[in-house]
Design a protein around this motif. Structure first.
Motif, PDB file in Angstrom:
ATOM      1  N   VAL A 139     -14.381   5.075  -2.679  1.00 26.20           N
ATOM      2  CA  VAL A 139     -12.978   4.846  -2.354  1.00 26.20           C
ATOM      3  C   VAL A 139     -12.618   5.520  -1.035  1.00 26.20           C
ATOM      4  CG1 VAL A 139     -12.209   4.542  -4.729  1.00 26.20           C
ATOM      5  CG2 VAL A 139     -12.247   6.833  -3.738  1.00 26.20           C
ATOM      6  N   LEU A 140     -11.573   4.989  -0.415  1.00 27.91           N
ATOM      7  CA  LEU A 140     -11.038   5.524   0.830  1.00 27.91           C
ATOM      8  C   LEU A 140      -9.526   5.452   0.712  1.00 27.91           C
ATOM      9  CD1 LEU A 140     -11.821   6.494   3.709  1.00 27.91           C
ATOM     10  CD2 LEU A 140     -11.789   4.097   4.416  1.00 27.91           C
ATOM     11  N   ALA A 141      -8.854   6.589   0.889  1.00 27.74           N
ATOM     12  CA  ALA A 141      -7.403   6.645   0.686  1.00 27.74           C
ATOM     13  C   ALA A 141      -6.773   7.545   1.739  1.00 27.74           C
ATOM     14  CB  ALA A 141      -7.089   7.170  -0.712  1.00 27.74           C
ATOM     15  N   GLN A 146      -1.057   8.562   1.435  1.00 26.09           N
ATOM     16  CA  GLN A 146       0.284   8.021   1.603  1.00 26.09           C
ATOM     17  C   GLN A 146       0.530   6.827   0.690  1.00 26.09           C
ATOM     18  OE1 GLN A 146       1.100   7.466   5.881  1.00 26.09           O
ATOM     19  NE2 GLN A 146      -0.568   8.904   6.319  1.00 26.09           N
ATOM     20  N   GLY A 147      -0.320   6.727  -0.342  1.00 28.41           N
ATOM     21  CA  GLY A 147      -0.154   5.650  -1.311  1.00 28.41           C
ATOM     22  C   GLY A 147      -0.989   4.422  -1.033  1.00 28.41           C
ATOM     23  N   ARG A 148      -1.880   4.493  -0.020  1.00 26.00           N
ATOM     24  CA  ARG A 148      -2.760   3.369   0.276  1.00 26.00           C
ATOM     25  C   ARG A 148      -4.202   3.769  -0.042  1.00 26.00           C
ATOM     26  NH1 ARG A 148       1.179   2.946   4.454  1.00 26.00           N
ATOM     27  NH2 ARG A 148       0.124   4.657   5.556  1.00 26.00           N
ATOM     28  N   ALA A 149      -4.884   2.900  -0.765  1.00 23.60           N
ATOM     29  CA  ALA A 149      -6.273   3.176  -1.137  1.00 23.60           C
ATOM     30  C   ALA A 149      -7.026   1.869  -1.291  1.00 23.60           C
ATOM     31  CB  ALA A 149      -6.340   3.979  -2.437  1.00 23.60           C
ATOM     32  N   ILE A 150      -8.298   1.887  -0.925  1.00 27.90           N
ATOM     33  CA  ILE A 150      -9.161   0.716  -1.085  1.00 27.90           C
ATOM     34  C   ILE A 150     -10.486   1.165  -1.691  1.00 27.90           C
ATOM     35  CG2 ILE A 150      -8.132  -0.555   0.847  1.00 27.90           C
ATOM     36  CD1 ILE A 150     -10.591   0.301   2.526  1.00 27.90           C
ATOM     37  N   ARG A 188      -2.290   9.575  -5.035  1.00 28.89           N
ATOM     38  CA  ARG A 188      -2.052   9.932  -3.634  1.00 28.89           C
ATOM     39  C   ARG A 188      -3.208  10.777  -3.101  1.00 28.89           C
ATOM     40  NH1 ARG A 188       2.822   7.975  -2.343  1.00 28.89           N
ATOM     41  NH2 ARG A 188       2.898   8.940  -0.284  1.00 28.89           N
ATOM     42  N   TYR A 189      -4.389  10.319  -3.472  1.00 23.48           N
ATOM     43  CA  TYR A 189      -5.626  10.949  -3.017  1.00 23.48           C
ATOM     44  C   TYR A 189      -5.767  10.722  -1.519  1.00 23.48           C
ATOM     45  CZ  TYR A 189     -10.594  12.171  -2.936  1.00 23.48           C
ATOM     46  OH  TYR A 189     -11.798  12.759  -2.670  1.00 23.48           O
ATOM     47  N   ILE A 190      -6.460  11.656  -0.850  1.00 20.72           N
ATOM     48  CA  ILE A 190      -6.658  11.535   0.594  1.00 20.72           C
ATOM     49  C   ILE A 190      -8.124  11.700   0.954  1.00 20.72           C
ATOM     50  CG2 ILE A 190      -6.102  13.990   0.970  1.00 20.72           C
ATOM     51  CD1 ILE A 190      -4.910  13.130   3.692  1.00 20.72           C
ATOM     52  N   GLY A 191      -8.614  10.790   1.791  1.00 22.93           N
ATOM     53  CA  GLY A 191      -9.979  10.880   2.283  1.00 22.93           C
ATOM     54  C   GLY A 191     -10.944  10.009   1.508  1.00 22.93           C
ATOM     55  N   VAL A 192     -12.233  10.391   1.560  1.00 25.77           N
ATOM     56  CA  VAL A 192     -13.254   9.651   0.823  1.00 25.77           C
ATOM     57  C   VAL A 192     -13.453  10.299  -0.545  1.00 25.77           C
ATOM     58  CG1 VAL A 192     -14.458   8.882   2.904  1.00 25.77           C
ATOM     59  CG2 VAL A 192     -15.178  10.989   1.776  1.00 25.77           C
ATOM     60  N   ILE A 244      -8.340  10.043   8.943  1.00 23.08           N
ATOM     61  CA  ILE A 244      -7.337  10.199   7.884  1.00 23.08           C
ATOM     62  C   ILE A 244      -6.908  11.661   7.769  1.00 23.08           C
ATOM     63  CG2 ILE A 244      -7.035  10.144   5.374  1.00 23.08           C
ATOM     64  CD1 ILE A 244      -8.623   7.503   5.398  1.00 23.08           C
ATOM     65  N   ALA A 245      -7.875  12.576   7.842  1.00 22.49           N
ATOM     66  CA  ALA A 245      -7.545  14.004   7.759  1.00 22.49           C
ATOM     67  C   ALA A 245      -6.643  14.433   8.919  1.00 22.49           C
ATOM     68  CB  ALA A 245      -8.823  14.837   7.751  1.00 22.49           C
ATOM     69  N   ALA A 246      -6.748  13.731  10.045  1.00 23.83           N
ATOM     70  CA  ALA A 246      -5.916  14.043  11.210  1.00 23.83           C
ATOM     71  C   ALA A 246      -4.524  13.418  11.108  1.00 23.83           C
ATOM     72  CB  ALA A 246      -6.606  13.581  12.479  1.00 23.83           C
ATOM     73  N   GLY A 247      -4.278  12.675  10.011  1.00 26.33           N
ATOM     74  CA  GLY A 247      -2.942  12.120   9.792  1.00 26.33           C
ATOM     75  C   GLY A 247      -2.799  10.637  10.031  1.00 26.33           C
ATOM     76  N   SER A 248      -3.893   9.974  10.396  1.00 29.07           N
ATOM     77  CA  SER A 248      -3.811   8.532  10.628  1.00 29.07           C
ATOM     78  C   SER A 248      -3.707   7.790   9.301  1.00 29.07           C
ATOM     79  CB  SER A 248      -5.047   8.040  11.382  1.00 29.07           C
ATOM     80  OG  SER A 248      -5.143   8.644  12.647  1.00 29.07           O
ATOM     81  N   PRO A 249      -2.865   6.764   9.219  1.00 31.15           N
ATOM     82  CA  PRO A 249      -2.798   5.967   7.995  1.00 31.15           C
ATOM     83  C   PRO A 249      -4.041   5.087   7.861  1.00 31.15           C
ATOM     84  CG  PRO A 249      -1.429   4.986   9.687  1.00 31.15           C
ATOM     85  CD  PRO A 249      -1.922   6.288  10.245  1.00 31.15           C
ATOM     86  N   LEU A 250      -4.313   4.653   6.666  1.00 30.22           N
ATOM     87  CA  LEU A 250      -5.438   3.757   6.417  1.00 30.22           C
ATOM     88  C   LEU A 250      -5.166   2.417   7.088  1.00 30.22           C
ATOM     89  CD1 LEU A 250      -8.126   3.461   4.873  1.00 30.22           C
ATOM     90  CD2 LEU A 250      -6.806   2.674   2.906  1.00 30.22           C
TER      91      LEU A 250
END
Length: 451
Positions: free
Chosen positions: A213-215, A218-222, A267-271, A314-320
């Motif tokens: 997974v990649l999230a 911000q509520g977006r995940a794939i 609201r997971y973040i990252g891989v 993503i860790a730097a704040g960029s949205p997916l």
């Protein structure tokens, strides 16, 4: 974007992170123990800092030394790789307290998924299918026997804080259960400092399927499809492939969709990687790894998506920026973990690499930090490198893997290359007919035949 990333790891994953950072135009800092002063990532980084003696507890696990390295070099982010401090929630918190970004999930998510009982509770709440078992740690033998009778034998006793197969025992009958619990608790206490154990239904012939997974938090995940990691020895993966020869597109989308929706809700973040046992068409959650995986190149090869690059952004704040419909699974990929170990006894074989010739050609990738003359130290894991191949079909990938393995030369130390040369020619492997017990049964049969 970050100005400078400190890589809090060693070996091939440190080099992998360094390459991703350089492609993003980010300066890099390598840290190393005295045993790793000649490591490839140390030679290639913009800066390097020695953080202690060979023992990991005095170097790669030494948080004050890592913080000092950040301060000395001005690093504004830390990538932990896998292993060491990659799933240490307190480390992530400490970095935050010093205004240094942790390239990984939020500390609370690391904690949740690091506790197997809490992880299972969370999975149930998020709608992820789970293995039947105890709702939490079992308090005594009486409770365990009651639950064992409810879910049916055999049952698996597992350490709540466990990993790598430690603190894990199978009870085939009610009579065996108290002894299995006692042994598992003792192992768990010794390995993790926590003797809490819980019960799960023991599946007879499952496969190990994991969803990448990649999230963006911000509520977006794939999801990026699955990897089949069923070829294991003592619960340690040695061969991973994607897509799984056991799944079809409909099953992939169903379980992938469930996981992606769960990660968006969390609201997971990252891989992250959500791992399942798969048997008779059903998935059963076992754990989530909140970091980059050793086997992430399999997913990169079949999707064309650079996971470490995305992780950093993503860790730097960029949205997916990748939508689920943008993800395309193309062909098949297989990874073999080549270790400096005897191919049959798996005895570690540290030492100097006298000659090194990695394979090449279309669809062949080798992730390794060794070179001719490099000394593999005895203090850490024995990974020489990962051989990853990609083909338009699984059959093509297998043939390419056979060719690449025959080209791969490592002299001076024992390696597991001969084992992989045998496996790639095995009919069961070629047909995709294997489960998590297959490899150990195969090795036991070979050992018996040699006597």
């Amino acid at each position: 974007m970050f100005d400078k990333i400190l890589i809090a790891n060693r070996g091939e994953i440190a080099l992998r992170i360094l390459r991703a950072a350089k492609e993003l135009g980010i300066a890099t800092v390598a840290v190393h123990s005295t045993a790793d002063s000649e490591a490839m990532h140390v030679k290639l980084a913009d800066e390097s800092v020695c953080i202690g003696p060979p023992a990991a507890r005095d170097s790669y696990l030494n948080i004050p030394s890592l913080l000092a390295a950040c301060e000395i070099t001005g690093a504004d982010a830390v990538h932990p790789g896998y292993g060491f401090l990659s799933e240490n929630a307190r480390f992530a918190e400490i970095l935050g307290e010093h205004n240094i970004a942790f390239i990984g999930p939020r500390p609370e998510h690391i904690r949740i998924m690091g506790d197997k009982i809490e992880a299972k509770r969370t999975a149930v709440r998020l709608g992820i299918p789970c293995v039947p078992g105890s709702p939490g740690a079992v308090s005594d033998d009486a409770e365990a026997l009651r639950i064992g009778a409810e879910i049916g034998y055999p049952v698996l006793v597992k350490a709540a804080a466990g990993g790598g197969g430690r603190g894990m025992k199978v009870a085939h009958t009610a009579e065996e259960l108290p002894g299995a619990i006692s042994t598992a608790k003792a192992e768990a206490k010794a390995a993790f400092g926590d003797d809490a154990v819980y019960l799960e239904k023991y599946l007879q012939k499952p496969r190990h399927i994991e969803i990448q997974v990649l999230a963006d938090g911000q509520g977006r995940a794939i999801h990026l499809g699955e990897r089949d990691c069923s070829l294991q020895r003592r619960h340690q993966k040695i061969w991973e492939e994607g897509p799984s020869p056991a799944l079809n597109a409909e099953q992939r989308e169903e379980i992938g969709g469930i996981v992606a929706r769960a990660m968006a809700e969390l609201r997971y973040i990252g891989v992250g990687t959500v791992e399942f046992l798969y048997e008779d068409g059903r998935f059963y959650f076992i754990e989530m790894n909140t970091r980059i995986q050793v086997e992430h190149p399999v997913t990169e090869m079949i999707t064309g998506i650079d996971l470490v690059n995305e992780q950093i952004k993503i860790a730097a704040g960029s949205p997916l920026t990748i939508a689920q419909e943008d993800v395309r699974i193309t062909g098949a990929a297989i990874e073999c973990r080549v270790n400096a170990e005897h191919a049959r006894t798996f005895t570690p074989s540290p030492g100097r690499i006298a000659y090194y010739h990695p394979p090449g050609g279309l669809g062949v990738r080798v992730d390794s930090a060794v070179y001719q003359g490099y000394v593999i130290p005895p203090f850490y894991d024995s990974l020489v490198g990962k051989l990853i191949v990609h083909g338009r079909s699984r059959t093509e990938a297998l043939m390419r893997l056979r060719r690449a393995l025959d080209e791969f030369i490592v002299d001076g130390v024992e390696t597991t290359l001969p084992l992989f040369r045998t496996l790639v020619r095995n009919t069961d492997i070629q047909n995709g007919q294997y489960d998590i017990h297959w490899l150990e049964e195969f090795l036991a049969a070979e050992a018996k035949d040699e006597k």
